[in-house]
Every structure is written in structure tokens, then in C-alpha cells.
Motif scaffolding. Structure first.
Motif, PDB file in Angstrom:
ATOM      1  N   HIS A   1     -15.808  -3.984  91.846  1.00  0.00           N
ATOM      2  CA  HIS A   1     -16.429  -2.665  91.967  1.00  0.00           C
ATOM      3  C   HIS A   1     -15.590  -1.825  92.927  1.00  0.00           C
ATOM      4  CE1 HIS A   1     -19.346   0.493  92.376  1.00  0.00           C
ATOM      5  NE2 HIS A   1     -19.420   0.290  93.684  1.00  0.00           N
ATOM      6  N   VAL A   2     -15.164  -0.659  92.470  1.00  0.00           N
ATOM      7  CA  VAL A   2     -14.338   0.227  93.283  1.00  0.00           C
ATOM      8  C   VAL A   2     -15.252   0.973  94.257  1.00  0.00           C
ATOM      9  CG1 VAL A   2     -12.723   2.156  93.294  1.00  0.00           C
ATOM     10  CG2 VAL A   2     -12.660   0.474  91.429  1.00  0.00           C
ATOM     11  N   THR A   3     -15.040   0.732  95.537  1.00  0.00           N
ATOM     12  CA  THR A   3     -15.841   1.394  96.570  1.00  0.00           C
ATOM     13  C   THR A   3     -15.139   2.619  97.140  1.00  0.00           C
ATOM     14  OG1 THR A   3     -14.896  -0.035  98.289  1.00  0.00           O
ATOM     15  CG2 THR A   3     -16.922  -0.786  97.206  1.00  0.00           C
ATOM     16  N   ASP A   4     -13.823   2.695  97.037  1.00  0.00           N
ATOM     17  CA  ASP A   4     -13.076   3.814  97.610  1.00  0.00           C
ATOM     18  C   ASP A   4     -11.780   3.987  96.814  1.00  0.00           C
ATOM     19  OD1 ASP A   4     -11.822   5.751  99.077  1.00  0.00           O
ATOM     20  OD2 ASP A   4     -11.757   4.610 100.953  1.00  0.00           O
ATOM     21  N   CYS A   5     -11.729   5.034  95.988  1.00  0.00           N
ATOM     22  CA  CYS A   5     -10.546   5.240  95.158  1.00  0.00           C
ATOM     23  C   CYS A   5      -9.312   5.576  95.981  1.00  0.00           C
ATOM     24  CB  CYS A   5     -10.807   6.362  94.143  1.00  0.00           C
ATOM     25  SG  CYS A   5     -11.917   5.860  92.810  1.00  0.00           S
ATOM     26  N   GLY A   6      -9.520   6.059  97.208  1.00  0.00           N
ATOM     27  CA  GLY A   6      -8.372   6.353  98.056  1.00  0.00           C
ATOM     28  C   GLY A   6      -7.672   5.116  98.566  1.00  0.00           C
ATOM     29  N   ASN A   7      -8.289   3.957  98.471  1.00  0.00           N
ATOM     30  CA  ASN A   7      -7.699   2.705  98.963  1.00  0.00           C
ATOM     31  C   ASN A   7      -7.361   1.728  97.845  1.00  0.00           C
ATOM     32  OD1 ASN A   7      -7.621   3.182 101.780  1.00  0.00           O
ATOM     33  ND2 ASN A   7      -9.841   2.826 101.901  1.00  0.00           N
ATOM     34  N   VAL A   8      -7.151   2.256  96.645  1.00  0.00           N
ATOM     35  CA  VAL A   8      -6.698   1.402  95.542  1.00  0.00           C
ATOM     36  C   VAL A   8      -5.421   2.017  94.973  1.00  0.00           C
ATOM     37  CG1 VAL A   8      -9.033   0.614  94.998  1.00  0.00           C
ATOM     38  CG2 VAL A   8      -8.111   2.621  93.837  1.00  0.00           C
ATOM     39  N   PRO A   9      -4.526   1.185  94.430  1.00  0.00           N
ATOM     40  CA  PRO A   9      -3.276   1.722  93.896  1.00  0.00           C
ATOM     41  C   PRO A   9      -3.497   2.374  92.537  1.00  0.00           C
ATOM     42  CG  PRO A   9      -3.353  -0.636  93.551  1.00  0.00           C
ATOM     43  CD  PRO A   9      -4.571  -0.289  94.350  1.00  0.00           C
ATOM     44  N   SER A  10      -2.724   3.406  92.248  1.00  0.00           N
ATOM     45  CA  SER A  10      -2.787   4.012  90.917  1.00  0.00           C
ATOM     46  C   SER A  10      -2.096   3.140  89.886  1.00  0.00           C
ATOM     47  CB  SER A  10      -2.129   5.400  90.952  1.00  0.00           C
ATOM     48  OG  SER A  10      -0.772   5.284  91.379  1.00  0.00           O
TER      49      SER A  10
ATOM     50  N   ARG B   1     -13.558 -19.563  98.636  1.00  0.00           N
ATOM     51  CA  ARG B   1     -13.514 -18.099  98.743  1.00  0.00           C
ATOM     52  C   ARG B   1     -12.570 -17.541  97.689  1.00  0.00           C
ATOM     53  NH1 ARG B   1     -10.280 -14.037 101.262  1.00  0.00           N
ATOM     54  NH2 ARG B   1      -8.721 -15.673 101.574  1.00  0.00           N
ATOM     55  N   LEU B   2     -12.948 -16.418  97.082  1.00  0.00           N
ATOM     56  CA  LEU B   2     -12.078 -15.667  96.185  1.00  0.00           C
ATOM     57  C   LEU B   2     -12.031 -14.227  96.684  1.00  0.00           C
ATOM     58  CD1 LEU B   2     -13.503 -17.994  94.277  1.00  0.00           C
ATOM     59  CD2 LEU B   2     -12.354 -16.743  92.462  1.00  0.00           C
ATOM     60  N   ALA B   3     -10.833 -13.653  96.713  1.00  0.00           N
ATOM     61  CA  ALA B   3     -10.672 -12.287  97.213  1.00  0.00           C
ATOM     62  C   ALA B   3      -9.467 -11.655  96.534  1.00  0.00           C
ATOM     63  CB  ALA B   3     -10.500 -12.285  98.734  1.00  0.00           C
ATOM     64  N   GLN B   4      -9.339 -10.326  96.728  1.00  0.00           N
ATOM     65  CA  GLN B   4      -8.182  -9.586  96.230  1.00  0.00           C
ATOM     66  C   GLN B   4      -7.676  -8.680  97.367  1.00  0.00           C
ATOM     67  OE1 GLN B   4      -8.433  -6.029  95.586  1.00  0.00           O
ATOM     68  NE2 GLN B   4     -10.357  -6.261  96.730  1.00  0.00           N
ATOM     69  N   PRO B   5      -6.453  -8.181  97.279  1.00  0.00           N
ATOM     70  CA  PRO B   5      -5.821  -7.571  98.460  1.00  0.00           C
ATOM     71  C   PRO B   5      -6.187  -6.118  98.749  1.00  0.00           C
ATOM     72  CG  PRO B   5      -4.262  -7.626  96.640  1.00  0.00           C
ATOM     73  CD  PRO B   5      -5.498  -8.324  96.155  1.00  0.00           C
ATOM     74  N   TYR B   6      -6.926  -5.444  97.864  1.00  0.00           N
ATOM     75  CA  TYR B   6      -7.138  -4.005  98.037  1.00  0.00           C
ATOM     76  C   TYR B   6      -8.446  -3.729  98.770  1.00  0.00           C
ATOM     77  CZ  TYR B   6      -3.567  -4.153  94.431  1.00  0.00           C
ATOM     78  OH  TYR B   6      -2.418  -4.431  93.725  1.00  0.00           O
ATOM     79  N   ALA B   7      -8.347  -2.899  99.824  1.00  0.00           N
ATOM     80  CA  ALA B   7      -9.523  -2.630 100.658  1.00  0.00           C
ATOM     81  C   ALA B   7     -10.598  -1.845  99.915  1.00  0.00           C
ATOM     82  CB  ALA B   7      -9.091  -1.871 101.913  1.00  0.00           C
ATOM     83  N   GLY B   8     -10.227  -1.061  98.902  1.00  0.00           N
ATOM     84  CA  GLY B   8     -11.198  -0.228  98.195  1.00  0.00           C
ATOM     85  C   GLY B   8     -11.905  -0.927  97.062  1.00  0.00           C
ATOM     86  N   ILE B   9     -11.788  -2.257  96.944  1.00  0.00           N
ATOM     87  CA  ILE B   9     -12.428  -2.989  95.834  1.00  0.00           C
ATOM     88  C   ILE B   9     -13.290  -4.102  96.401  1.00  0.00           C
ATOM     89  CG2 ILE B   9     -12.039  -4.404  93.785  1.00  0.00           C
ATOM     90  CD1 ILE B   9      -9.433  -2.951  93.334  1.00  0.00           C
ATOM     91  N   LEU B  10     -14.506  -4.198  95.908  1.00  0.00           N
ATOM     92  CA  LEU B  10     -15.425  -5.284  96.256  1.00  0.00           C
ATOM     93  C   LEU B  10     -15.432  -6.296  95.112  1.00  0.00           C
ATOM     94  CD1 LEU B  10     -17.664  -6.465  98.102  1.00  0.00           C
ATOM     95  CD2 LEU B  10     -19.296  -5.091  96.797  1.00  0.00           C
TER      96      LEU B  10
END
Length: 210
Positions: A151-160, A118-127
Motif C-alpha cells: 500500500h502506497v502511503t506517500d508517493c513522494g517517497n517511492v521511485p517513479s 520478517r518481510l520488508a521492502q526498501p521504500y519508505a513510502g510503501i507499507l
């Protein structure tokens, strides 16, 4: 009869006895009977055989402990795997908006083969997706390039500003299964922050459907 026959001499290996059953005067007391040469050789051979068997028994007593000693266990997968950031990749034409890609190198130093399940990253707004897709296996002494597409699914859940981003990888080998977070360094943090800013740079993009 004439006395032509002298006194009878004792035979070899015998003793002279006085009347009454006591040994004659001058007979050696406590001295063992001399053994013929063939008997001495037999006794020495038997003693040598006993010594060899004794030494062999002591050696055999130590060998089972050596044979029963357990083999060393292989290392944990996180101890022998490294993931390094190689850089950003151009996005192919026709890719949906707010998508970007980077390339990493997964290497296995030693031990049995390691499978990344499995590979993953910590931000909920990124697939995140990868090529090759997990699970994939890498042998010791080799490395594999992996394309990570986000792929950014929700810009509100990614860090600036992604200050210390990492990649979560589940690793499996003959020893264990481990979840390990690989920090990919300041260059990856800078490139990821830039890609997120570009993906979420306008308000219309922020409200696109994933």
C-alpha cells in the motif's frame, strides 16, 4: 652284595654332572630345557592373547578420536533459501486505493527448517504485509507461496521507475539468523514500476491519507 644292579641312568629332563659340580663332557651347553607339550601350548596361548590385546589397544586408541569428531554444522539459511517472483495478483474489491499485490515463491533446498521472521521492502513510502504473516516456517525440500500486498502511503517517497527492487527477508534456522535481500528480477521491477505509476498517477491520489 652282588653287583647285579647296573649304573643308574639319568631320568628324563635331567643332566649328568661330573664331580666338582661341572656338567659332564658331552652335555649340551646353552640349550634350554625341552618343554612338555602342555607347557608349550600354554606359552603359545599367552603370546596370542598378548598380541590380541595389543592390537585391540591400538584400535581403541583411534576410536575415541572418531567418536569425538564434531558433527558438521547445518548450512546458513541464506545458502538454502530462494525467493522467486511469480507475478501480479488482482486486488480484491473494496481494497483501499493505491494498493496492489504480487505473489512470490519461497523454497528451502536442504538442511533444517527455515523460519521467515520478517518481510520488508526498501521504500519508505510503501507499507508491506504478507499472507501468511511472518513468522512462518518452511521445511527442506518444500516451497510456500506468499502473497505480498503493498500500500502506497506517500508517493513522494517511492521511485517513479523501480530499476532494481528487492525483497528483504529475515531468515532463521538452527545455524543462524540472517537478513538477506532477494533481487526478484526484471519482470518484478517492471510490474512494480507500473503499479506505482498507477497508484500515484493523479494529483488527488498523491494527497490521499494513508
Amino acid at each position: 652284595m652282588s653287583g647285579g644292579v647296573g649304573p643308574v641312568e639319568p631320568g628324563e629332563g635331567t643332566r649328568a654332572w661330573e664331580a666338582g659340580g661341572a656338567p659332564a663332557t658331552g652335555a649340551s651347553r646353552g640349550r634350554p630345557f625341552p618343554l612338555p607339550a602342555r607347557h608349550r601350548r600354554a606359552v603359545l596361548g599367552a603370546l596370542a592373547a598378548v598380541a590380541v590385546l595389543t592390537a585391540g589397544g591400538l584400535l581403541w586408541a583411534t576410536r575415541p578420536q572418531e567418536r569425538q569428531r564434531p558433527a558438521p554444522q547445518p548450512p546458513f539459511p541464506s545458502q538454502v533459501v530462494d525467493v522467486a517472483y511469480l507475478g501480479p495478483l488482482p486486488v480484491p474489491p473494496g481494497t483501499r486505493p493505491r494498493t496492489f499485490a504480487v505473489e512470490v515463491l519461497l523454497s528451502v533446498e536442504s538442511g533444517p527448517p527455515v523460519t521467515a521472521t520478517r518481510l520488508a521492502q526498501p521504500y519508505a513510502g510503501i507499507l508491506l504485509t504478507s499472507a501468511p504473516r511472518a513468522p512462518f516456517r518452511t521445511k527442506a525440500g518444500s516451497a510456500r507461496k506468499i502473497v505480498i500486498t503493498m500500500h502506497v502511503t506517500d508517493c513522494g517517497n517511492v521511485p517513479s521507475d523501480a530499476g532494481l527492487p528487492f525483497l528483504d527477508v529475515t531468515l532463521r534456522n538452527a545455524r543462524a539468523i540472517q537478513d538477506h535481500s532477494f533481487i526478484l528480477g526484471s519482470r518484478y521491477a517492471r510490474d512494480l514500476s507500473h503499479a506505482l505509476q498507477v497508484a500515484c498517477s493523479n494529483e488527488s491520489g498523491n494527497h490521499q491519507n494513508a
